[in-house]
Motif scaffolding. Sequence first.
Motif: not given
Length: 416
Positions: A125-128, A137-140, A142-147
């Motif tokens: 998972m990715s976090g910020r 959560g997980f990256m959207q 095709g982007s670096h936006h975290i869902i």
Amino acid sequence: MSTEQLTIHAVGAEGDGIARGEAGPVFVPFTLPGEDVAVARVKNQATALSWSKLSADRREPACKHFGPEGQGGACGGCSLQHWADQPYQAYKRDLVIQALRQHRIETEVLPLFACAPGERRRVTMSGRPTDKGLMLGFMQAGSHHIIAVEECPIAHPGIVGRLPAIRRIAGALASGADPFRVTIQLTASGLDLAFDDMKKPDQKKRQVAIDLCLKEKGVARISVADEILVEPHKPVVMFDQIPVVLPPGGFMQATERAEQAMAELVVAHVGKAKRVADLFAGCGTFSLRLARKAHVHAVEFDGPALAALDHAARNTQGLKPVSIERRDLFRRPMQAMDLKQIDALVFDPPRAGAEAQVRELPRSKVARIAAVSCNPTTLARDLAILIDGGFKLKSVAPIDQFLWSSHVEAVALLER
């Protein structure tokens, strides 16, 4: 950006629906063959706006986070939750068939070994940190936006049920606004949390995370950039009832059932071979099982993984001798002279495949090879080299341990 009507005729290798545009194929995520959709298109990438015809094979996704942005979803962890089981599984098997055909390889491709929801014991998972708290959560796609996710139907309940605890621990460690990754693995002794791309936490943050870990039940270890912060329990994974202590960030297969299916194919193919080489051996997924009946030479570049394998072999009664070698097989592949006593060989490389290594194998006296791969494209390339070198491909088994994605594992068996 233009708006137009398209008809989807196939699903591509990345999981997107494919339509025939005037200038070539157009890729439309979250669509299925036979559907008519209105899309907004930029070059060959399009976003579905509405459907005038739906596929009979479309079904309700299992997760509320799945789907296009603005339609309740946007999580990039899955791409194919909306497809019924039978066509989805046929698609997964066909990914392997088409990769083989690109190299003019015709062989028996076995039925897909299907995994079920809730079996993934390893997720990243990715976090910020944000003003409103930690986003995890997980990256959207095709982007670096975290869902941020609250559920995940592919992940084991032992992971999903601990997401609040993982979020608290991650929040205690993270600082600034930079994103980080955490690999979450469910072991026999609890969760192993390995944080990467994270600023080194100061002593205060470390202590808060340690206190949380000791308070929370079910967390075996926390590490940051391979440094262990706290380890209430050794994270243990079982390979055929042989306990292996994973090093920080150590790799294990995504699902236990898929690992077992792959291991059964490998062990059966090796058969009565007395000496076996296991290349890209990792922590011993195949080596330790093979050592029940054969002398095994395990080769791996990752030192901590190799040490974990060696420790497990030395502390398990009833195994045949297991020798280890730390070696970069991409730069220094095993030569024929290195394999002169080897009867059978297993290799399980990263997604890039094992091209340098397989070019050396036809010169050896190895009679049987089991090739394991998470990338059908590089697997097919490597198999073509072996076939040209005199090996006969017996079968390829596709294994779907990456549920609802476009990724598929495969085990190929060769002999001469």
